[in-house]
Write a protein that holds these residues in place. Structure first.
Motif, short mmCIF file in Angstrom:
data_model
loop_
_atom_site.label_atom_id
_atom_site.label_comp_id
_atom_site.label_asym_id
_atom_site.label_seq_id
_atom_site.Cartn_x
_atom_site.Cartn_y
_atom_site.Cartn_z
N ALA A 42 0.82 -1.22 0.00
CA ALA A 42 0.00 0.00 0.00
C ALA A 42 0.85 1.26 0.00
N PRO A 62 3.48 7.37 -7.10
CA PRO A 62 3.60 6.14 -7.91
C PRO A 62 5.02 5.59 -7.86
N GLU A 120 -0.07 4.06 -2.52
CA GLU A 120 -1.40 4.58 -2.18
C GLU A 120 -1.35 5.54 -1.00
N ASP A 164 -6.50 3.90 3.57
CA ASP A 164 -6.73 5.28 3.99
C ASP A 164 -7.82 5.38 5.06
N LYS A 222 -4.64 -3.19 1.71
CA LYS A 222 -4.30 -2.53 0.46
C LYS A 222 -5.57 -2.21 -0.33
N GLY A 223 -5.67 -0.97 -0.76
CA GLY A 223 -6.84 -0.53 -1.50
C GLY A 223 -7.85 0.21 -0.64
N SER A 224 -7.79 -0.02 0.69
CA SER A 224 -8.71 0.68 1.58
C SER A 224 -8.02 1.16 2.84
N ASP A 267 0.97 8.58 -1.85
CA ASP A 267 0.51 9.27 -3.05
C ASP A 267 1.65 9.57 -4.02
#
Length: 216
Positions: A54, A62, A57, A185, A181-183, A60
């Motif tokens: 993650a 890449p 993500e 935040d 990962k993906g959530s 922020d």
């Protein structure tokens, strides 16, 4: 003019300086007396997230990714080395460090509290437990030197505390980053807040005990 890097913000420090900045902060917070305000716990946790899937993500950026093996080797070494420097300063310059009770960094009460801490938990346990308490982990090392804790014994417990503290928090962040990962935040800020709250809990308990004792 606004500073590009906020030294009180772990994410800002990692984004700006990467692995080298993380290791420098860990050394400074445990070894240099001016480093007590630096964000050690949250920095280690976010470093672990930065080594997970993650990373891009959360930060922020890449392609951003920290090396987990480098963290697991470098962070304990810097934490141990920093504490050894603090102990050495206390052992060599102890009388000078506490010569002025109104010093900006030290006060005579720090010695008395450290003696109580050492008596209550024992020297070895005190060195290990201090790792998990902000500010205390900075000042206890030179205080241990001032109180005459043997260098060999300090090194042993310093290694134990340094390894458990750094690797434990880094792996916690790494596992959270990979599993969410993906959530992530959604959970990142509450997780950091919880870590900070837990690290401050011993300080709050001690304050309450001191006030009760003063009342009696």
């Amino acid at each position: 003019m606004e500073l590009a890097v906020n030294v009180l913000d772990a994410q800002s420090m990692i984004t700006a300086f990467g692995l080298a900045g993380i290791l420098a902060v860990i050394f400074a917070e445990t070894g240099l007396l001016i480093g007590f305000f630096l964000p050690g716990d949250s920095l280690l946790f976010l470093a672990g997230v930065g080594a997970s899937g993650a990373a891009a993500e959360v930060f922020d950026r890449p392609g951003f990714h920290l090396s987990l093996p480098a963290l697991l080797v470098g962070a304990p070494l810097c934490a141990i080395a920093g504490a050894q420097v603090g102990h050495l300063l206390g052992a060599r310059l102890g009388s000078k460090l506490f010569a002025r009770p109104d010093s900006r960094l030290f006060k005579a009460e720090y010695v008395a509290k450290a003696e109580t801490y050492f008596t209550k938990y024992g020297a070895g346990k005190a060195v290990v437990l201090a790792r998990f308490v902000p500010i205390v982990r900075t000042f206890l090392n030179p205080v241990a030197g001032v109180l005459g804790m043997r260098a060999g014994a300090f090194l042993l417990w310093n290694v134990v505390g340094g390894v458990v503290w750094t690797i434990g928090i880094i792996l916690l962040g790494y596992r959270l980053g990979d599993s969410l990962k993906g959530s992530i935040d959604t959970y990142l800020l509450p997780a950091i807040a919880l870590i900070i709250a837990l690290s401050l809990l011993p300080v709050l308990v001690e304050v309450v005990r001191s006030r009760r004792a003063a009342t009696r």
